[in-house]
Scaffold this motif. Structure first.
Motif, short mmCIF file in Angstrom:
data_model
loop_
_atom_site.label_atom_id
_atom_site.label_comp_id
_atom_site.label_asym_id
_atom_site.label_seq_id
_atom_site.Cartn_x
_atom_site.Cartn_y
_atom_site.Cartn_z
N ASN A 90 0.81 -1.22 0.00
CA ASN A 90 0.00 0.00 0.00
C ASN A 90 0.85 1.27 0.00
O ASN A 90 0.37 2.34 0.35
CB ASN A 90 -0.90 0.02 1.24
N THR A 114 -6.03 -6.85 -6.38
CA THR A 114 -5.01 -6.20 -5.55
C THR A 114 -5.57 -4.86 -5.06
O THR A 114 -6.66 -4.47 -5.50
CB THR A 114 -3.72 -5.92 -6.36
N PRO A 115 -4.85 -4.15 -4.20
CA PRO A 115 -5.33 -2.80 -3.84
C PRO A 115 -5.41 -1.87 -5.06
O PRO A 115 -6.05 -0.83 -4.97
CB PRO A 115 -4.26 -2.32 -2.85
N LEU A 116 -4.79 -2.22 -6.17
CA LEU A 116 -4.72 -1.34 -7.34
C LEU A 116 -5.82 -1.59 -8.36
O LEU A 116 -6.24 -0.66 -9.05
CB LEU A 116 -3.39 -1.51 -8.07
N ALA A 117 -6.25 -2.86 -8.49
CA ALA A 117 -7.12 -3.18 -9.64
C ALA A 117 -7.67 -4.60 -9.54
O ALA A 117 -7.41 -5.31 -8.56
CB ALA A 117 -6.32 -3.02 -10.93
N GLY A 118 -8.43 -5.00 -10.58
CA GLY A 118 -9.05 -6.32 -10.61
C GLY A 118 -8.29 -7.30 -11.48
O GLY A 118 -7.75 -6.93 -12.53
N SER A 126 -13.05 -5.03 -10.42
CA SER A 126 -13.31 -3.67 -9.90
C SER A 126 -12.92 -2.57 -10.88
O SER A 126 -13.34 -1.43 -10.72
CB SER A 126 -12.49 -3.46 -8.62
N GLY A 127 -12.09 -2.89 -11.87
CA GLY A 127 -11.42 -1.83 -12.64
C GLY A 127 -10.30 -1.25 -11.79
O GLY A 127 -9.96 -1.80 -10.74
N SER A 129 -8.63 0.96 -9.10
CA SER A 129 -9.11 1.54 -7.83
C SER A 129 -8.55 2.94 -7.63
O SER A 129 -7.76 3.45 -8.43
CB SER A 129 -8.65 0.65 -6.68
N ARG A 130 -8.94 3.56 -6.51
CA ARG A 130 -8.41 4.89 -6.15
C ARG A 130 -6.89 4.87 -6.06
O ARG A 130 -6.20 5.74 -6.59
CB ARG A 130 -8.92 5.31 -4.77
N PHE A 131 -6.35 3.86 -5.37
CA PHE A 131 -4.89 3.76 -5.22
C PHE A 131 -4.25 3.43 -6.56
O PHE A 131 -3.18 3.96 -6.90
CB PHE A 131 -4.57 2.68 -4.17
N GLU A 133 -5.15 4.29 -9.51
CA GLU A 133 -5.09 5.50 -10.33
C GLU A 133 -3.84 6.32 -9.97
O GLU A 133 -3.14 6.82 -10.86
CB GLU A 133 -6.37 6.32 -10.09
#
Lengths: 214, 214
Positions: A90, A114-118, A126-127, A129-131, A133
């Motif tokens: 993170n 992951t915290p970043l994407a799907g 998810s596409g 994510s905020r992080f 981007e």
């Protein structure tokens, strides 16, 4: 000039010599998949040593022009890549720390979320994510290539759209050739092409038609 | 018996004494949010020491009946909780390792997406991911409570449905009371209640109507 878009074998001197004899100019080499931050830095040390101890035929590529140097000096240029974003966990500042150690490719996901994407194997991608981007913006700033292999369809579309620089799908095939979770829909490939992106075709058995598998 | 569903203050002797004088029987205490694996284990050591050095009024709660002991012995029972799944990263075996060190609550997400699920501030909440489903099963097996505070709507619905044991939303309010990204829709609360789940109401200013804020 012959560039391998991604290799993930267990390298040894014999394999490097065969790749050299085959005339490869550069290889995007996978250093880690699920390794955490510390393990990933250690893998980079391991690869630095590997290149150093084979420096008659290998060199570490950190910028495009290094590939021309590899060609001129008859060496294989090695480009460092991570097949996952697990190493940065993170912490966005780790992107620059890994970049400064030579990393030039990073996948946002490896099959799973992951915290970043799907990932491509999730029921619901998810596409980005905020992080995610923010990490794409940071990779763009540094000049680290966003690799969308193993990403979900929506994540591919989001990342192609968000990235200010061309992205890569370093190893996958078109779904119109062979339909597979890891392969890519034609409309996504067209978006990739519109943004000057790259796709490296894959010879992994499950990405090929059955009749093509060795 | 008076149990605080979640506290996240910077504890010191004076605050413990005040909580004790106020008659609290147990507190679900937040140990970490974004800390990584190693930092989280260190935080558990810190809390063990904190309880040990205040053991005239504190005890570490590891099972329900420990709360009865706290009541009988006139102490506050401390229940360890993580407000995020960052500490387990991608390693499911860490769930049991943290459990064995005394962890009894873990949130799947803290606002942002994780490898397990979607956060309440994401544009697109993935719901519970492939890895998240396995982690919930593991938490159920061990007896660690799934906390859905800071999770997205779909993640709440998925987790309530997937969990074999009741889940908690340890700190949030109903959206019919005050509409906020961190508060919970009525239909989700009904699903929670149908599965014997728990909600702890929150006095954090942004979870309250403006007129209620101190």
């Amino acid at each position: 000039m012959l560039i391998d878009g991604l290799e993930y074998v267990n390298w040894n001197r014999d394999l490097f010599e065969k790749a050299h004899a085959a005339g490869l100019t550069a290889i995007h080499a996978t250093l880690v998949y699920w390794e955490d931050t510390q393990e990933s830095f250690e893998k980079m040390n391991y690869w630095d040593d590997l290149i150093q101890s084979n420096n008659d035929i290998l060199m570490h590529v950190k910028k495009s022009s290094d590939i021309l140097v590899a060609k001129e000096t008859n060496k294989i240029g090695i480009v460092y890549g991570f097949q996952n974003s697990a190493p940065i966990a993170n912490d966005i500042f780790l992107v620059e720390k890994f970049f400064s150690r030579g990393l030039r490719f990073m996948q946002l996901t490896y099959n799973n979320q992951t915290p970043l994407a799907g990932g491509c194997y999730e029921k619901n991608d998810s596409g980005v994510s905020r992080f995610g981007e923010m990490v794409i913006e940071e990779m763009n700033r540094l000049g680290m290539i966003v690799d969308l292999s193993h990403a979900g369809r929506q994540t591919c579309l989001d990342a192609i759209n968000l990235s200010k620089k061309p992205v890569a799908i370093s190893h996958a095939n078109p779904n119109f050739f062979h339909n597979s979770i890891r392969n890519i829909d034609e409309d996504v490939l067209k978006e990739l092409a519109n943004k000057n992106g790259f796709i490296g075709l894959s010879v992994y058995p499950y990405h090929l038609k059955k009749s093509w598998r060795l």
